[in-house]
Design an enzyme around this catalytic site. Structure first.
Site, PDB file in Angstrom:
ATOM      1  CE  LYS A  37      -6.051   2.594   2.889  1.00 58.79           C
ATOM      2  NZ  LYS A  37      -4.972   1.843   3.556  1.00 58.79           N
ATOM      3  CE  LYS A  58      -6.671  -2.428  -0.560  1.00 54.50           C
ATOM      4  NZ  LYS A  58      -5.360  -2.736   0.068  1.00 54.50           N
ATOM      5  CG  ASP A 100      -1.908   1.111   1.275  1.00 53.70           C
ATOM      6  OD1 ASP A 100      -1.658   2.159   0.631  1.00 53.70           O
ATOM      7  OD2 ASP A 100      -2.941   0.967   1.959  1.00 53.70           O
TER       8      ASP A 100
END
Length: 253
Positions: A170, A202, A106
């Site tokens: 995200k 996300k 991430d």
């Protein structure tokens, strides 16, 4: 489009399988990470993933494997939380995390540099990080939408992430004043739809209750269909949501 998830209980069960539990604190300990992994396994099913700092990726993977939970993914957060501009540091963090057991990376997008006028570094960093993920590692790009703020800037950054090979985009790290918002998620969803991509979403930060989770599930389903409500397409980065879901499912405190 008709609602597939009709009851709160059905929604809670679906949301549980989309959860990404996180522990991303400077003072995290081995004991805290082990507890996080144990929490990922509930009496009513396992969450999708746990997200930890790179130095804990190996411990998280070993712990989950020892609990016979190989399907729970380990995500390592790099360039976290400040979204710095050092590509070399991102490459180093990513390589180490993948080497020790991370399934996914991430990457916090270099949002400060972007806002300062450097529109190229984001794409270059994502491409470099993607290369270090190798074939087996999925890449999430966290855009920190609460700081980028402007809808066009968010949209452009999202398109860059998708073009450079992100598996997920995200909303936020959860470490800023403004985290996930339906408005930001909508911008990301539209960018995904425009590029006809297989990229997932996300939503992270400020998703604490079942009713808040419903907003994002409904939004994704309305745009892409019910098949999108699975952890390869949609995740909720919301550790505090778990307690609310377990209460709804009758196994909470």
């Amino acid at each position: 489009m008709s609602r597939v998830i009709e009851s709160d209980e059905q929604l809670a069960q679906k949301a549980l399988g989309l959860l990404e539990l996180t522990s991303l604190n400077a003072d995290d300990t081995s004991e805290r990470i082990i507890a996080l992994c144990e929490r990922a396994l509930t009496p009513v099913g396992n969450v999708a993933a746990v997200c930890v700092l790179p130095r804990f990726a190996g411990l998280a993977r070993r712990t989950l494997d020892s609990l016979h939970a190989r399907e729970v993914r380990v995500v390592a957060a790099v360039n976290f939380p400040n979204g710095g501009a050092s590509i070399a540091m991102v490459e180093s963090e990513t390589h180490a995390a993948m080497l020790t057991g991370a399934d996914e990376i991430d990457l916090v997008y270099p949002f400060h540099a972007h806002l300062a006028g450097d529109k190229r570094i984001g794409g270059e960093m994502i491409a470099a990080c993607k290369a270090k993920c190798a074939r087996r590692g999925l890449l999430t790009v966290t855009l920190e939408t609460g700081v980028l703020r402007d809808s066009q800037i968010i949209h452009d950054a999202c398109r860059t992430a998708i073009r450079e090979g992100a598996a997920f985009v995200k909303t936020s790290t959860g470490k800023q004043i403004v985290s996930a918002t339906p408005q930001a998620a909508r911008i990301l969803i539209e960018a995904i739809a425009e590029l006809g991509s297989q990229v997932g979403l996300k939503a992270s930060g400020n998703v604490r209750t079942l009713s808040e989770a419903r907003i994002y599930l409904d939004m994704a389903q309305a745009r892409f269909g019910s098949f999108w409500l699975e952890p390869g397409r949609l995740r909720l980065g919301a550790s505090s949501l778990l307690d609310d879901l377990l209460v709804e499912l009758g196994v909470g405190p």
